[in-house]
Design a protein around this motif. Structure first.
Motif, PDB file in Angstrom:
ATOM      1  N   VAL B 174       0.870  -1.058  -0.201  1.00  0.00           N
ATOM      2  CA  VAL B 174      -0.164   0.073   0.055  1.00  0.00           C
ATOM      3  C   VAL B 174       1.150   1.443   0.122  1.00  0.00           C
ATOM      4  O   VAL B 174       1.029   2.164  -0.775  1.00  0.00           O
ATOM      5  CB  VAL B 174      -1.023   0.213   1.446  1.00  0.00           C
ATOM      6  CG1 VAL B 174      -1.525   1.379   1.335  1.00  0.00           C
ATOM      7  CG2 VAL B 174      -1.894  -1.221   0.900  1.00  0.00           C
ATOM      8  N   LEU B 175       1.518   1.384   0.795  1.00  0.00           N
ATOM      9  CA  LEU B 175       2.464   2.498   1.241  1.00  0.00           C
ATOM     10  C   LEU B 175       3.479   2.900  -0.262  1.00  0.00           C
ATOM     11  O   LEU B 175       3.577   3.845  -0.550  1.00  0.00           O
ATOM     12  CB  LEU B 175       3.588   2.322   1.915  1.00  0.00           C
ATOM     13  CG  LEU B 175       2.931   2.026   3.479  1.00  0.00           C
ATOM     14  CD1 LEU B 175       3.415   1.848   4.731  1.00  0.00           C
ATOM     15  CD2 LEU B 175       1.827   3.031   3.709  1.00  0.00           C
ATOM     16  N   GLY B 177       2.099   2.109  -3.148  1.00  0.00           N
ATOM     17  CA  GLY B 177       1.465   1.840  -4.193  1.00  0.00           C
ATOM     18  C   GLY B 177       1.464   1.153  -5.015  1.00  0.00           C
ATOM     19  O   GLY B 177       1.169   1.167  -6.785  1.00  0.00           O
ATOM     20  N   ASN B 203       3.571   7.910  10.738  1.00  0.00           N
ATOM     21  CA  ASN B 203       3.215   8.391   9.526  1.00  0.00           C
ATOM     22  C   ASN B 203       2.640   7.466   7.971  1.00  0.00           C
ATOM     23  O   ASN B 203       1.929   7.365   7.458  1.00  0.00           O
ATOM     24  CB  ASN B 203       4.357   9.210   8.671  1.00  0.00           C
ATOM     25  CG  ASN B 203       4.327  10.918   9.482  1.00  0.00           C
ATOM     26  OD1 ASN B 203       3.156  11.420  10.667  1.00  0.00           O
ATOM     27  ND2 ASN B 203       4.945  11.876   9.103  1.00  0.00           N
ATOM     28  N   GLU B 204       3.374   6.186   8.644  1.00  0.00           N
ATOM     29  CA  GLU B 204       3.531   5.311   7.916  1.00  0.00           C
ATOM     30  C   GLU B 204       1.102   4.795   7.877  1.00  0.00           C
ATOM     31  O   GLU B 204       0.823   4.304   7.506  1.00  0.00           O
ATOM     32  CB  GLU B 204       3.838   4.087   8.376  1.00  0.00           C
ATOM     33  CG  GLU B 204       5.193   4.296   7.564  1.00  0.00           C
ATOM     34  CD  GLU B 204       5.785   2.350   7.250  1.00  0.00           C
ATOM     35  OE1 GLU B 204       5.577   1.940   8.294  1.00  0.00           O
ATOM     36  OE2 GLU B 204       7.511   3.111   6.887  1.00  0.00           O
ATOM     37  N   GLN B 206      -1.073   6.714   9.407  1.00  0.00           N
ATOM     38  CA  GLN B 206      -1.861   7.653   8.478  1.00  0.00           C
ATOM     39  C   GLN B 206      -1.870   7.177   6.717  1.00  0.00           C
ATOM     40  O   GLN B 206      -2.801   7.647   6.099  1.00  0.00           O
ATOM     41  CB  GLN B 206      -1.101   8.872   8.592  1.00  0.00           C
ATOM     42  CG  GLN B 206      -1.010   9.559  10.317  1.00  0.00           C
ATOM     43  CD  GLN B 206      -2.042   9.579  10.628  1.00  0.00           C
ATOM     44  OE1 GLN B 206      -3.080  10.504   9.980  1.00  0.00           O
ATOM     45  NE2 GLN B 206      -2.490   8.877  11.782  1.00  0.00           N
ATOM     46  N   ALA B 207      -0.685   7.188   6.679  1.00  0.00           N
ATOM     47  CA  ALA B 207      -1.102   6.177   4.633  1.00  0.00           C
ATOM     48  C   ALA B 207      -1.422   5.239   4.750  1.00  0.00           C
ATOM     49  O   ALA B 207      -2.048   5.330   3.662  1.00  0.00           O
ATOM     50  CB  ALA B 207       0.843   6.782   4.637  1.00  0.00           C
ATOM     51  N   CYS B 209      -4.594   4.724   6.686  1.00  0.00           N
ATOM     52  CA  CYS B 209      -5.488   4.678   6.966  1.00  0.00           C
ATOM     53  C   CYS B 209      -6.121   5.500   5.431  1.00  0.00           C
ATOM     54  O   CYS B 209      -6.733   5.414   4.586  1.00  0.00           O
ATOM     55  CB  CYS B 209      -5.211   5.159   7.696  1.00  0.00           C
ATOM     56  SG  CYS B 209      -6.774   6.590   8.323  1.00  0.00           S
ATOM     57  N   LEU B 210      -5.297   6.368   5.105  1.00  0.00           N
ATOM     58  CA  LEU B 210      -5.752   7.604   3.806  1.00  0.00           C
ATOM     59  C   LEU B 210      -5.975   6.849   2.063  1.00  0.00           C
ATOM     60  O   LEU B 210      -7.011   7.071   1.538  1.00  0.00           O
ATOM     61  CB  LEU B 210      -4.398   8.684   3.865  1.00  0.00           C
ATOM     62  CG  LEU B 210      -4.718   9.522   2.268  1.00  0.00           C
ATOM     63  CD1 LEU B 210      -5.720  10.270   2.844  1.00  0.00           C
ATOM     64  CD2 LEU B 210      -3.464  10.007   2.015  1.00  0.00           C
ATOM     65  N   ALA B 211      -5.392   5.989   2.395  1.00  0.00           N
ATOM     66  CA  ALA B 211      -5.472   4.313   1.383  1.00  0.00           C
ATOM     67  C   ALA B 211      -7.109   4.072   1.289  1.00  0.00           C
ATOM     68  O   ALA B 211      -7.110   3.163  -0.414  1.00  0.00           O
ATOM     69  CB  ALA B 211      -4.409   3.607   1.356  1.00  0.00           C
ATOM     70  N   ALA B 231      -6.810   7.609  14.890  1.00  0.00           N
ATOM     71  CA  ALA B 231      -7.393   7.023  12.831  1.00  0.00           C
ATOM     72  C   ALA B 231      -9.124   6.698  11.923  1.00  0.00           C
ATOM     73  O   ALA B 231      -8.796   7.324  10.984  1.00  0.00           O
ATOM     74  CB  ALA B 231      -6.564   6.595  12.184  1.00  0.00           C
TER      75      ALA B 231
END
Lengths: 568, 568
Positions: B174-175, B177, B203-204, B206-207, B209-211, B231
């Protein structure tokens, strides 16, 4: 949620996001606590909450950041402005999302009205979601402008900004299984079915709930609210211009120790002068806090809770992936707003420019009233006429049988008795009902409105036929709105030409006009405890006790029958 | 929800519903309190909660009624039984709904496995919802039985019992992409995206989660859980056979005063002997209460909270319109279950009869292993061989470079060093990797399994080639399961022919067989602090530190490379 692969780099801190709100006290609606963090924003989206640097940084120095507020149930038409103009008024108050029911315009203009509202709310400064109105027409007693049926709904039921079915006001219809109503509920069951069930309790409430209704904004007491919470409803606590239920419900819940998870806030019907004076959903929050509610809990009622209930998955929280709809506060207890961000952009930048009018000619020509002769307004002087008696401070009315005084056998308004008429304005048939109202106080004049719930016919009240006809003519001329006449002359007009309900003109200060017209009416005798246009607009709504006036005559709500007219 | 117009009459009390549970103490998950009421049930649906009479009445005399329990994340395959058999075991424990990820069977049988699970769970005594497995194959290091890609998912993504995407284990993917992973997330975004992110923080997280990832069941500490709650995750608190995180999270949250709104309960992987011994989700509830959690809050974590998060709108509450999935308790603090209703019918009536096998021949013939010669199992005696050293009580392993003792230059297991092999069983290629394991303790025999995470190749361990080959032959003969051999003879076999992972045979007591085979292994030298088949099944899972064995050879997780074999 539109999602971009590139955002992950911002979340990871590998690339600098456009904007970082540094050193914020983030109101976290999930953990229900406040914590210090930076909020990273890219392309209108929160891409991370934690430690971030940005291309641009705004040091909040400990100011609070909470999610943009949500009005869980509102009729935008009540603002007498278009969605674009309404948005501009509420955004500075922190409201970034409304869930609206276009019940009024659809009663006038049907599907055309619904489509206009969708179109006119597409690129406005707040998120506008819609519930498809379920009860148009509201009943068969008055004549409205359109039928909005399941077949028409079907065309819009999967629209991305349509969330479900608008308030199901016809509770008796649900309980007897009215097929056309059940068809609408069935069609919209994938979304939320909004309710409207004042005073419905016990097994009737269970049946209403079983039919699929999931929310109610009509609770006036804590006990009603509690019963709905127990049934699984989202109770939308209302602070409107006319109906204010927040104190009863919030105080009751606090006293009883009820959790606030099943509550949201709404305004239902709120005039712009009230927005200016006390705020929008921020007012609900402040009032709740003053009543003793913890600020974070109050914020949850205005953010995450309605968002989750209505399936708005990227709204209502300050967290990665959510829209950067944010409210910055310098005080949590007072809920003092210092900045609002919509999609990461300050509100002030969102509300520049003048919105274009978007209503087509058919929508701004809806007052179809032929010339009316004075003879058609005549009522015989008589004994025992069913008079609409106003109740000070309420929209309730009382039925009184009184003697109508007159000359030559014809009723002439005098003393406390005024003449009122409702004229069907949709088809041009000119059908009208005449009645008598006690307690309005107006002298030497008449006032008229094309806002008259829920069919929005032309309603007029006065103490002489000349001014009554003058007011009718004035509203025909401007195609709807409010008019005040005196001495056979138009004294003031507020033109509301979109469906006769609201304006698209940015230069028109509706709140100021409303205020002035109210003052004018008071100078003409309307008592202080009566809002002239507000009371007038409810005189025709056949679901509120005890007696109403429609284009078919005087109607008894309790007896469910006409007392005058062809059907009387 | 299927809804019938006629139900309203029952809700109104105009007609008598089939069953009324009288005088219940209803656990109301909305108001989070208990109140006395009757629960009216008609056709499997709660039609009213209040005062009701029924055709049949059951006087609960103040016993508690709570909603049926939900397991928010489970791999049914871990029970080594089919959905039908699994359902029968958990229903008496109050679990009426599971949200399952068929990751194991899809790794063996791909889309065919997915479709079997959907079919085989259609008419079972509990509600079975599915998450489509996101990481099949889990990586390119081992050879599994199938690829399950977005195109295949698309065919099922709107299935009414598919709720979203199964645990996205490939967090690094995921991180960075990884396109095929993002494609799956995008496809399933209308539902829930389950996560799996042990130890991912800051931050990982957060990323991740953002995905779009929204849940996690891998939190081992309260701090990890809190960060995920903040989150916006639903944290599924796990009590499985191997991983038990409940005490850490619940105690931590209680100590910290965190609300429990963002928690659900799950089992992830739970063996049937644990279900028999301590229960299913009822165990999570009891354990939470013992740790100090209020019983109603604990029940919310097992009912309304997961139901709302996964969009199961008629599950998780005792209220009109909800399914009559109910648990009757005679004690709330001890959560002592006296009756379970599924769709208004007592559990005992739901689990009668013997479920029919439903797997097609292709699904019960998945152990494609050619004859293996002893020569292929040979390892040269050598210095510095990368040995898999077991850690007592853990599924972690340590890498040790040791000397392999031997005769004529060939390794002969002795002392604490056993030989292990992973044989690819999907294509019939016969590819195999041989390694050495320290600490397993087995003497004069071998054990083998076709459950070997996540590719589920055939894994075998023993101290002599004859028993190793005997065990391989035994599993080929029964098409999968567990085997124990000694003296060149099969001592015991547990046949698990559906994808080599589980059985459909109702007459097979899997828990008892597992227990006996464990005892047999211990009699052959396996130490008490090691679960022989459980440990064996994780020896091949290349994401757990420190060293693993696959059909391609010995793999270092830390170095992310093979240490032996063609790629070593």
């Amino acid at each position: 949620m539109k999602w971009k692969k590139e955002w992950v780099s911002y979340a990871l801190g590998k690339e600098l996001p456009e904007l970082v709100l540094k050193n914020a006290n983030v109101v976290d609606v999930f953990s229900k606590r406040v914590r210090t963090a930076d909020v990273a924003i890219q392309e209108g989206r929160i891409v991370g909450v934690g430690e971030y640097r940005g291309k641009r940084e705004e040091n909040l120095a400990g100011r609070y950041v909470c999610p943009g507020l949500i009005d869980a149930h509102v009729h935008i038409e009540s603002s007498m402005t278009s969605p674009a103009l309404f948005s501009r008024q509420i955004l500075p108050h922190g409201t970034t999302t409304v869930i609206a029911d276009p019940h009024e315009i659809v009663n006038v203009a049907g599907e055309r009205g619904m489509e206009y509202m969708l179109r006119a709310s597409e690129n406005v400064p707040v998120n506008v979601y819609w519930m498809l109105p379920s009860c148009v027409p509201i009943n068969s007693l008055e004549h409205n402008g359109a039928v909005y049926d399941a077949a028409q709904m079907e065309r819009l039921c999967r629209h991305p900004r349509v969330l479900g079915l608008g308030e199901v006001m016809d509770c008796p219809g649900v309980l007897v299984g009215k097929p056309e109503l059940l068809e609408k509920i069935e069609l919209m069951r994938h979304g939320v079915i909004d309710g409207h069930a004042p005073s419905v309790r016990g097994n009737e409430l269970q049946a209403y709930c079983l039919a699929g209704v999931q929310t109610d904004h009509e609770c006036a007491t804590y006990e009603e609210a509690l019963e709905r919470v127990q049934a699984g409803f989202l109770v939308q606590i209302r602070e409107g211009s006319a109906a204010r239920n927040l104190e009863a419900i919030v105080s009751g819940a606090l006293k009883d120790g009820l959790p606030f998870d099943c509550f949201a806030f709404c305004t239902d019907d709120l005039h712009l002068d009230d927005v200016k004076r006390q705020g929008h959903i921020d007012h609900n929050i402040r009032k709740s806090i003053r009543l003793g509610l913890d600020p974070v809990t109050a914020i949850c009622c205005a953010t995450l809770q309605p968002a989750r209930f209505y399936g708005l998955r990227d709204l209502g929280a300050v967290a990665a992936g959510f829209r950067a709809d944010l409210v910055v506060l310098d005080d949590l207890e007072e809920f003092r707003i210092v900045q609002v961000y919509k999609d990461g952009v300050p509100a002030s930048e969102k509300i520049t420019g003048i919105p274009e009018p978007m209503a087509e000619p058919e929508l701004t020509h809806t007052v179809h009233v032929p010339a009316i002769s004075a003879a058609r307004l005549a009522l015989p002087a008589q004994q025992n006429f069913p008079v609409v008696t106003l109740v000070p401070g309420e929209i309730l009315t009382r039925l009184e049988y009184l003697e109508l005084p007159g000359q030559k056998g014809v009723f002439r308004p005098q003393g406390d008795l005024l003449k009122a008429a409702v004229i069907q304005r949709h088809s041009g048939s000119g059908q009208l009902g005449v009645g008598v109202v006690k307690g309005f106080g107006l002298k030497n004049g008449a006032i008229a409105s094309t806002i008259a719930h829920d069919s929005h016919n032309l309603i007029v009240i006065g103490d002489n036929d000349a001014d009554i006809l003058c007011a009718v003519d004035a509203l025909r001329a401007c195609q709807g709105g409010y008019a005040v006449c005196s001495g056979g002359k138009v004294r003031q007009v507020l033109p509301l030409p979109v469906a006769g309900l609201f304006t698209e003109r940015a230069d028109l200060d509706v709140a100021a006009a409303q205020h002035e017209m109210g003052k004018l009416c008071r100078s003409m005798g309307v008592p202080e405890n009566l809002d002239p246009f507000q009371n007038l607009s409810f005189l025709s709504l056949c679901v509120i006790p005890e007696i109403r006036l429609t284009d078919s005559g005087v109607f008894s709500v309790a007896e469910n029958r006409f007392l005058t007219g062809e059907n009387g």
